[in-house]
Design a protein around this motif. Structure first.
Motif, PDB file in Angstrom:
ATOM      1  N   ALA A   1      -3.915   3.053  -4.592  1.00  0.00           N
ATOM      2  CA  ALA A   1      -4.140   3.716  -3.310  1.00  0.00           C
ATOM      3  C   ALA A   1      -3.892   2.734  -2.169  1.00  0.00           C
ATOM      4  O   ALA A   1      -4.274   1.573  -2.250  1.00  0.00           O
ATOM      5  N   ASN A   2      -3.255   3.241  -1.139  1.00  0.00           N
ATOM      6  CA  ASN A   2      -2.928   2.426   0.022  1.00  0.00           C
ATOM      7  C   ASN A   2      -3.982   2.644   1.105  1.00  0.00           C
ATOM      8  O   ASN A   2      -3.879   3.547   1.918  1.00  0.00           O
ATOM      9  N   GLY A   3      -4.998   1.805   1.090  1.00  0.00           N
ATOM     10  CA  GLY A   3      -6.099   1.952   2.052  1.00  0.00           C
ATOM     11  C   GLY A   3      -5.781   1.345   3.405  1.00  0.00           C
ATOM     12  O   GLY A   3      -6.473   1.609   4.383  1.00  0.00           O
ATOM     13  N   ASN A   4      -4.747   0.505   3.444  1.00  0.00           N
ATOM     14  CA  ASN A   4      -4.389  -0.146   4.713  1.00  0.00           C
ATOM     15  C   ASN A   4      -2.868  -0.282   4.827  1.00  0.00           C
ATOM     16  O   ASN A   4      -2.291  -1.276   4.405  1.00  0.00           O
ATOM     17  N   PRO A   5      -2.207   0.722   5.427  1.00  0.00           N
ATOM     18  CA  PRO A   5      -0.736   0.685   5.538  1.00  0.00           C
ATOM     19  C   PRO A   5      -0.241  -0.496   6.377  1.00  0.00           C
ATOM     20  O   PRO A   5       0.931  -0.861   6.285  1.00  0.00           O
ATOM     21  N   GLU A   6      -1.117  -1.100   7.171  1.00  0.00           N
ATOM     22  CA  GLU A   6      -0.729  -2.243   8.014  1.00  0.00           C
ATOM     23  C   GLU A   6      -0.325  -3.461   7.188  1.00  0.00           C
ATOM     24  O   GLU A   6       0.437  -4.311   7.652  1.00  0.00           O
ATOM     25  N   ASN A   7      -0.860  -3.583   5.957  1.00  0.00           N
ATOM     26  CA  ASN A   7      -0.601  -4.809   5.191  1.00  0.00           C
ATOM     27  C   ASN A   7       0.456  -4.625   4.093  1.00  0.00           C
ATOM     28  O   ASN A   7       0.631  -5.500   3.252  1.00  0.00           O
ATOM     29  N   ASP A   8       1.174  -3.502   4.109  1.00  0.00           N
ATOM     30  CA  ASP A   8       2.147  -3.234   3.038  1.00  0.00           C
ATOM     31  C   ASP A   8       3.187  -4.349   2.926  1.00  0.00           C
ATOM     32  O   ASP A   8       3.601  -4.738   1.841  1.00  0.00           O
ATOM     33  N   SER A   9       3.628  -4.819   4.097  1.00  0.00           N
ATOM     34  CA  SER A   9       4.515  -5.989   4.157  1.00  0.00           C
ATOM     35  C   SER A   9       3.805  -7.025   5.019  1.00  0.00           C
ATOM     36  O   SER A   9       2.930  -6.686   5.807  1.00  0.00           O
TER      37      SER A   9
ATOM     38  N   HIS B   1       4.632  -1.192  -3.494  1.00  0.00           N
ATOM     39  CA  HIS B   1       4.429   0.156  -2.964  1.00  0.00           C
ATOM     40  C   HIS B   1       3.348   0.237  -1.888  1.00  0.00           C
ATOM     41  O   HIS B   1       3.185   1.264  -1.262  1.00  0.00           O
ATOM     42  N   GLY B   2       2.562  -0.817  -1.738  1.00  0.00           N
ATOM     43  CA  GLY B   2       1.610  -0.841  -0.610  1.00  0.00           C
ATOM     44  C   GLY B   2       0.153  -0.600  -0.967  1.00  0.00           C
ATOM     45  O   GLY B   2      -0.721  -0.659  -0.099  1.00  0.00           O
ATOM     46  N   GLY B   3      -0.130  -0.317  -2.229  1.00  0.00           N
ATOM     47  CA  GLY B   3      -1.531  -0.163  -2.633  1.00  0.00           C
ATOM     48  C   GLY B   3      -2.288  -1.459  -2.377  1.00  0.00           C
ATOM     49  O   GLY B   3      -1.688  -2.530  -2.320  1.00  0.00           O
ATOM     50  N   ASP B   4      -3.612  -1.348  -2.218  1.00  0.00           N
ATOM     51  CA  ASP B   4      -4.373  -2.548  -1.861  1.00  0.00           C
ATOM     52  C   ASP B   4      -5.850  -2.427  -2.234  1.00  0.00           C
ATOM     53  O   ASP B   4      -6.287  -1.397  -2.760  1.00  0.00           O
ATOM     54  N   ILE B   5      -6.587  -3.478  -1.930  1.00  0.00           N
ATOM     55  CA  ILE B   5      -8.017  -3.529  -2.281  1.00  0.00           C
ATOM     56  C   ILE B   5      -8.799  -2.464  -1.524  1.00  0.00           C
ATOM     57  O   ILE B   5      -9.679  -1.810  -2.087  1.00  0.00           O
TER      58      ILE B   5
ATOM     59  N   ALA C   1      -1.850 -11.369   0.542  1.00  0.00           N
ATOM     60  CA  ALA C   1      -2.065 -10.752   1.866  1.00  0.00           C
ATOM     61  C   ALA C   1      -1.730  -9.264   1.856  1.00  0.00           C
ATOM     62  O   ALA C   1      -2.250  -8.496   2.666  1.00  0.00           O
ATOM     63  N   ARG C   2      -0.890  -8.839   0.925  1.00  0.00           N
ATOM     64  CA  ARG C   2      -0.519  -7.424   0.864  1.00  0.00           C
ATOM     65  C   ARG C   2      -1.575  -6.603   0.139  1.00  0.00           C
ATOM     66  O   ARG C   2      -1.554  -5.372   0.175  1.00  0.00           O
ATOM     67  N   PHE C   3      -2.505  -7.284  -0.504  1.00  0.00           N
ATOM     68  CA  PHE C   3      -3.669  -6.589  -1.086  1.00  0.00           C
ATOM     69  C   PHE C   3      -4.883  -6.688  -0.166  1.00  0.00           C
ATOM     70  O   PHE C   3      -5.824  -5.915  -0.286  1.00  0.00           O
TER      71      PHE C   3
HETATM   72 CA    CA Z   1      -1.378  -1.496   2.005  1.00  0.00          CA
END
Ligand code: CA
Length: 611
Positions: free
Chosen positions: A134-142, A159-163, A209-211
């Motif tokens: 799940a991508n809880g923070n789209p800001e950190n995808d890259s 894909h952008g999923g994160d903690i 950082a992307r997580f």
């Molecule tokens: Ca993300």
């Protein structure tokens, strides 16, 4: 003339080296704790020509026992001893040249916290791949400092999923009846491609950082504990990523083994095999896992200490409940034993799980701590991954009755449990991030799939589900790992469906979701299943019957593996257990069951709590 020039040059170079302050590139671990069982601490200090400085520490908190210099002048290893009565606080490390201070680091000691947790057969583990959940923070995808940018179109990309995405969905995981969460590695993997899976570490102390940040990882642990759930961290000591910060400037020449062309033979059997040639064993341990992952030489004592301290740092920092160690048989086994022993001395209740991807029971049993069959070797591991049982579960419900096929595969694997110190400590599973999805393994047959789940949640061991099992996710491993690590639908704001909600799941998905939810939550309340003895009967006529029982509780499980025939089970055969019970309740249907002739439909499982 020439000689004078050289001397002059040296004077100029060395004076210019120290004309300015030294930039400390790394001090690791960057902080530590007072109140630890082991008062010793070794710091890796990295900075240009740092070994040409004098190190001074004046503090009543620590003693500077030894300054270790290595071949590379850009490193120092400081042996410290934390004083018994030291209180939390800071002390200064000075790096001096003559009278001048050229560098300084303020080192923090925090207070160790008390903890009692670990994971066990009372738990059910949920494994998820953080990039794909799940991508809880789209800001950190890259991230500007990270080489690989997000691209959801690429199966092998990020894909952008994160903690934060995991934190946002903890209620979903808890509802499903899961009590512990294992995330594939979240530590930095700053590699140019294929970085999402996390197994090519480029900084052992930093969350990618992307997580998110280390603080986010700690927050995940805190939120899990708040919900009385547990966190298992994935670690890798066998190798690092090719872009690890120390690659190209290793502290010592022997920091890594061999070279990328010398690949492992991937035969963990060589570690236990009494007939193994030395060259085969050497290749297994010293060969590279893949060409982009330098094989670490844990026989280097500084590296060994570095890795062991790293795991202790994460346990204390993030309040971990367990560690899942990747590629357990690949590093030197003596080092791995030293690691597990040291960690358990500091944290007696933490659970250490080693990934032992070995097809046969004796090889898996060899790596479990206190193994009765490993001779003088003790891995000190609490738990190993039960791959032999996995292979049996994969086949059992696809096959008909035979002397060794079908249900007999389950029976014969479990019949070998005498090879383990305690097989109930094994982590058991139907699939994981490296294997075919179980729904695919059983030909997308919902009845077989349910039988697998029923078995997993009632046999001995610590059950583990892989994210997406609960919504019938499919995928073949041979098509590429991206196909078995697909995005969880609803984890991204743009997703058309949201399987985190009942309305977002299909009828079939809800059927399975409810099946797991019911069984996994019931399991937590039943001591016979979580801690009881297993007694099983030789499978006959395509049926397998077993019991989980304590002194005053028992559960009967019936598996009918026949494709077309409903069966009637005569309970006479099971008198040694049933004599103490009058009736039972089937867990899924809630039906009352009389213990004489039990009817069970074709291709199905019954789980009966006895009264
Ligand atoms: Ca993300």
């Amino acid at each position: 003339m020439k000689k004078q020039f050289i001397i002059l040059a040296i004077v100029i170079i060395s004076s210019s080296l120290f004309a300015q302050n030294i930039e400390l590139k790394r001090v690791e671990p960057a902080n530590w704790w007072v109140g630890m069982e082991n008062p010793n601490l070794q710091l890796l200090i990295s900075g240009e020509n740092i070994s040409l400085t004098d190190v001074i520490i004046k503090s009543d908190k620590v003693e500077l026992v030894k300054i270790n210099k290595v071949e590379n002048p850009n490193y120092l290893f400081l042996d410290l001893k934390i004083n018994k009565n030291a209180t939390a606080g800071e002390f200064e490390i000075l790096f001096k040249k003559g009278r001048k201070t050229k560098g300084k680091y303020s080192y923090t000691l925090n207070q160790k916290t008390k903890r009692q947790r670990g994971f066990s057969s009372a738990d059910v583990i949920y494994l998820l791949m953080p990039d794909r959940f799940a991508n809880g923070n789209p800001e950190n995808d890259s991230h500007k400092d990270m080489l690989e940018k997000a691209n959801r179109e690429n199966h092998d990309g990020r894909h952008g999923g994160d903690i934060q995405g995991v934190i946002d969905n903890l209620d979903y995981i808890k509802e499903l009846g899961m009590t512990a969460v294992w995330l594939n590695p979240t530590i930095e993997n700053n590699n140019k491609d294929y970085s999402y899976h996390g197994y090519g570490i480029t900084d052992f102390y930093k969350t990618d950082a992307r997580f998110g940040t280390n603080e986010d990882y700690k927050k995940l642990a805190d939120e899990l504990h708040e919900k009385e759930m547990k966190l298992i961290m994935d670690m890798i000591f066998n190798h690092c990523g090719i872009n690890h910060w120390w690659v190209g400037d290793y502290p010592t020449k022997d920091w890594t083994n061999s070279n990328p062309d010398f690949r492992s033979n991937f035969r963990g059997s060589t570690i236990a095999d009494p007939h193994a040639s030395k060259s085969d064993e050497k290749q297994m341990v010293e060969g590279w896992f893949v060409t982009t992952m330098p094989d670490l030489n844990q026989n280097n004592k500084y590296l060994a200490t570095y890795l062991i301290q790293n795991s202790i740092w994460w346990i204390e920092y993030a309040d971990l409940d367990g560690i899942r160690m990747d590629t357990q048989p690949y590093p030197y086994k003596e080092f791995m034993a030293e690691w597990a022993k040291t960690v358990r001395e500091e944290y007696p209740t933490i659970t250490l799980l080693g990934e032992t991807w070995l097809q046969k029971v004796p090889f898996t049993a060899y790596f479990q701590g206190d193994s009765p069959i490993s001779g003088d070797y003790n891995s000190y591991l609490h738990s190993t991954t039960d791959f032999p049982l996995y292979y049996a579960i994969k086949d059992a419900f696809n096959e008909g009755e035979g002397w060794t096929s079908g249900l007999k595969k389950l029976y014969y694997i479990l019949a070998q449990d005498f090879l383990y110190d305690d097989a109930s400590r094994n982590v058991i599973f139907m699939d994981n991030h490296d294997l075919d999805r179980y729904y695919t393994s059983v030909g997308e047959d919902i009845n077989k799939f349910k039988m697998g789940i029923a078995f997993l949640l009632t046999t001995r061991g610590i059950p583990m589900f892989y994210y997406g099992d609960e919504i019938l996710t499919t995928g073949h491993e041979h098509k590429g790992h991206g196909h078995i690590r697909t995005d969880f639908p609803g984890g991204w704001a743009s997703d058309k469906t949201n399987a985190f909600t009942k309305n977002g799941r299909t009828e079939e998905q809800n059927d399975i979701f409810d099946y797991i939810t019911k069984l996994a939550n019931w399991r937590q309340t039943n001591k016979a299943v979580t801690n009881g003895k297993l007694t099983h009967y030789i499978p006959e006529n395509n049926t397998y019957i077993y019991f989980r029982h304590t002194e005053n509780e028992a559960v009967m499980v019936i598996l009918n593996n026949h494709n077309t025939e409903n069966k009637t089970i005569d309970c006479e055969r099971f008198n040694e257990i049933l004599k103490d019970y009058k009736s039972g309740t089937e867990i899924i249907t809630g039906n009352k069951i009389e213990l004489n002739k039990i009817k069970i439909p074709k291709k199905s499982a019954m789980i009966i709590e006895l009264k």
